[in-house]
Design an enzyme around this catalytic site. Structure first.
Site, PDB file in Angstrom:
ATOM      1  N   CYS A  35     -18.096 -49.641-132.060  1.00 19.81           N
ATOM      2  CA  CYS A  35     -19.373 -48.930-131.924  1.00 19.81           C
ATOM      3  C   CYS A  35     -19.991 -48.570-133.276  1.00 19.81           C
ATOM      4  CB  CYS A  35     -19.169 -47.643-131.120  1.00 19.81           C
ATOM      5  SG  CYS A  35     -18.876 -47.921-129.379  1.00 19.81           S
ATOM      6  N   SER A  84     -22.085 -42.194-113.010  1.00 18.39           N
ATOM      7  CA  SER A  84     -23.525 -42.201-113.294  1.00 18.39           C
ATOM      8  C   SER A  84     -24.261 -42.926-112.175  1.00 18.39           C
ATOM      9  CB  SER A  84     -23.808 -42.881-114.637  1.00 18.39           C
ATOM     10  OG  SER A  84     -23.593 -44.270-114.538  1.00 18.39           O
ATOM     11  N   ARG A 121     -31.910 -39.953-120.005  1.00 10.24           N
ATOM     12  CA  ARG A 121     -32.710 -40.452-121.129  1.00 10.24           C
ATOM     13  C   ARG A 121     -34.190 -40.526-120.762  1.00 10.24           C
ATOM     14  NH1 ARG A 121     -28.907 -45.025-124.125  1.00 10.24           N
ATOM     15  NH2 ARG A 121     -26.924 -44.054-123.605  1.00 10.24           N
ATOM     16  N   ARG A 152     -26.985 -50.895-133.111  1.00 11.52           N
ATOM     17  CA  ARG A 152     -27.585 -52.230-133.081  1.00 11.52           C
ATOM     18  C   ARG A 152     -29.091 -52.134-132.845  1.00 11.52           C
ATOM     19  NH1 ARG A 152     -29.439 -54.901-128.982  1.00 11.52           N
ATOM     20  NH2 ARG A 152     -28.588 -53.306-127.604  1.00 11.52           N
ATOM     21  N   ARG A 153     -29.497 -51.327-131.855  1.00 10.30           N
ATOM     22  CA  ARG A 153     -30.926 -51.162-131.586  1.00 10.30           C
ATOM     23  C   ARG A 153     -31.616 -50.473-132.746  1.00 10.30           C
ATOM     24  NH1 ARG A 153     -29.673 -49.188-125.469  1.00 10.30           N
ATOM     25  NH2 ARG A 153     -29.654 -51.239-124.481  1.00 10.30           N
TER      26      ARG A 153
END
Length: 312
Positions: free
Chosen positions: A242, A13, A155, A131-132
Site C-alpha cells: 500500500c 460494508s 466517502r 496510486r490515484r
C-alpha cells in the site's frame, strides 16, 4: 452439491455485502437445493479508519481475518475485491473462481458534475490511494489532495457534505451499487492506470476443498482470470504494498494479453509506464517482464526510497 449449506465470509460494508449477495444468488441459481449464508467478518482495514492506508502498513488489511476464518473452517468461501488481496496467498488457500470483471476504470465524482479539467484551481480532492494521488498530481499539480477513508457510502456522504470538491473512486463499486448516476467522469485506463485487479472479484477457498471448487467452476471467467494473473504477477515481482503508487491493467484479446504497468513517485513528478503484449498462456511471465522493465527504467529507485522512508 445439493442440500448443503455454504458459508461465505465477507466484510460488512454495503459494497462487500452487495458483491457477496451477488455470488450467493448466482450459486443458488446454478445449484438448486444449495443454501448459501453470509457471515460478516470485521477486518483490520474496517477497524482503523482514521489513518491513511499507506501508514497502517502491512498487506491483507481487508482480507486477513476472513482468511483466518477460512483456514479455521468457520466459513467455506470468501468473496474479495481482488485489489485487496495480496499477491501471495496463505498456504492452504487459493482463488477458486474469478467471475467476469466489472469496469476497471477509476472515476471522478464531483458535487457539480464537472470533469477533471473543469475542477476549480486548488480544489480539495479526496482519495485514500497513493496510486490515484500520484497520477492526479501528475495531471493536476494544483489540486489539494487530502486523505479520504471509509466505505463507499461514507466517502460519497463526505463529498455531499462539502468536505471535498471531488473524490476519486473505482467505477466498479458504483456500478455494482447501482450508483452510476453519481459518476462525473471516467478516467481512461491509458491515461489513469487502474489498481491491480480493480473491478474483479476473487472467490477464495481452501485448496483441499475439491467439492466447493467444483461448485464454483461455472462462475469462472477465463479471460478475466488471465488478465488478473498478469496484473498480480506484476505486483508480486515489484513486491508492491500500500505504500507505493503501483498500477497495472491487462486486457485479453483472443489469444493475446496486453499489460500496462505503472510505478510513480509519491509526488507524481516521476512516472514509469510500460505496455507489452504476450500470448495469453504467458500471462504470468508477462507480468514479471513488465515489472523488470519498469525497475530498469528507474522504478527501482522509487521503490527503494519509499520503503527506506517508511522504515524511519
Amino acid at each position: 452439491m445439493t442440500n448443503k449449506i455454504l458459508r461465505i465470509g465477507t466484510r460488512g460494508s454495503l459494497l462487500a455485502l452487495k458483491q457477496s449477495t451477488m455470488v450467493k444468488g448466482i450459486l443458488e441459481g446454478l445449484w438448486p437445493g444449495l443454501q448459501v449464508e453470509l457471515q460478516v467478518i470485521k477486518t483490520m482495514g474496517d477497524k482503523i479508519l482514521d489513518v491513511p492506508l499507506a501508514k497502517v502498513g502491512g498487506k491483507g488489511l481487508f482480507v486477513k481475518e476472513i482468511e483466518d476464518a477460512l483456514l479455521a473452517g468457520q466459513v467455506d468461501l470468501a468473496v474479495h475485491s481482488i485489489k485487496d488481496v495480496p499477491a501471495v496467498l496463505p498456504e492452504g488457500l487459493e482463488i477458486g473462481a474469478i467471475p467476469k470483471r466489472e469496469d476497471p476504470r477509476d472515476v471522478l465524482v464531483t458535487r457539480n458534475g464537472l470533469g477533471l479539467d473543469a475542477v476549480p484551481l486548488n480544489a480539495r480532492v479526496g482519495t485514500s490511494s497513493l496510486r490515484r494521488s500520484a497520477q492526479l498530481k501528475s495531471l493536476r499539480p494544483d489540486l489539494d489532495i487530502q486523505n479520504l477513508r471509509g466505505n463507499l457510502d461514507t466517502r460519497l456522504r463526505k463529498l455531499h457534505e462539502g468536505q471535498y470538491e471531488a473524490i476519486l473512486l473505482a467505477a466498479a463499486g458504483l456500478h455494482r451499487m447501482g450508483w452510476k448516476d453519481r459518476i462525473s467522469a471516467y478516467l481512461q485506463e491509458e491515461i489513469f492506470v487502474p489498481a491491480i485487479g480493480q473491478g474483479a472479484i476473487g472467490i477464495e477457498l481452501r485448496s483441499s476443498d475439491a467439492e466447493v471448487l467444483k461448485v464454483l467452476a461455472p462462475m469462472h471467467d477465463p479471460d478475466t482470470a488471465v488478465a488478473v494473473q498478469a496484473e498480480r504477477s506484476l505486483l508480486n515481482e515489484l513486491e508492491g504494498g500500500c505504500q507505493v503508487p503501483i498500477g497495472g491493467h491487462a486486457v485479453v484479446n483472443g489469444s493475446e494479453v496486453t499489460l500496462t504497468g505503472l510505478v510513480a513517485s509519491l509526488d507524481g513528478r516521476e512516472m514509469f509506464r510500460v505496455t507489452r503484449t504476450a500470448p495469453r498462456s504467458g500471462a504470468e511471465a508477462l507480468g514479471r517482464n513488465v515489472a523488470q522493465e519498469l525497475l530498469g527504467q528507474g522504478a527501482r529507485r522509487i521503490l527503494e526510497d519509499v520503503y527506506r522512508n517508511s522504515e524511519k
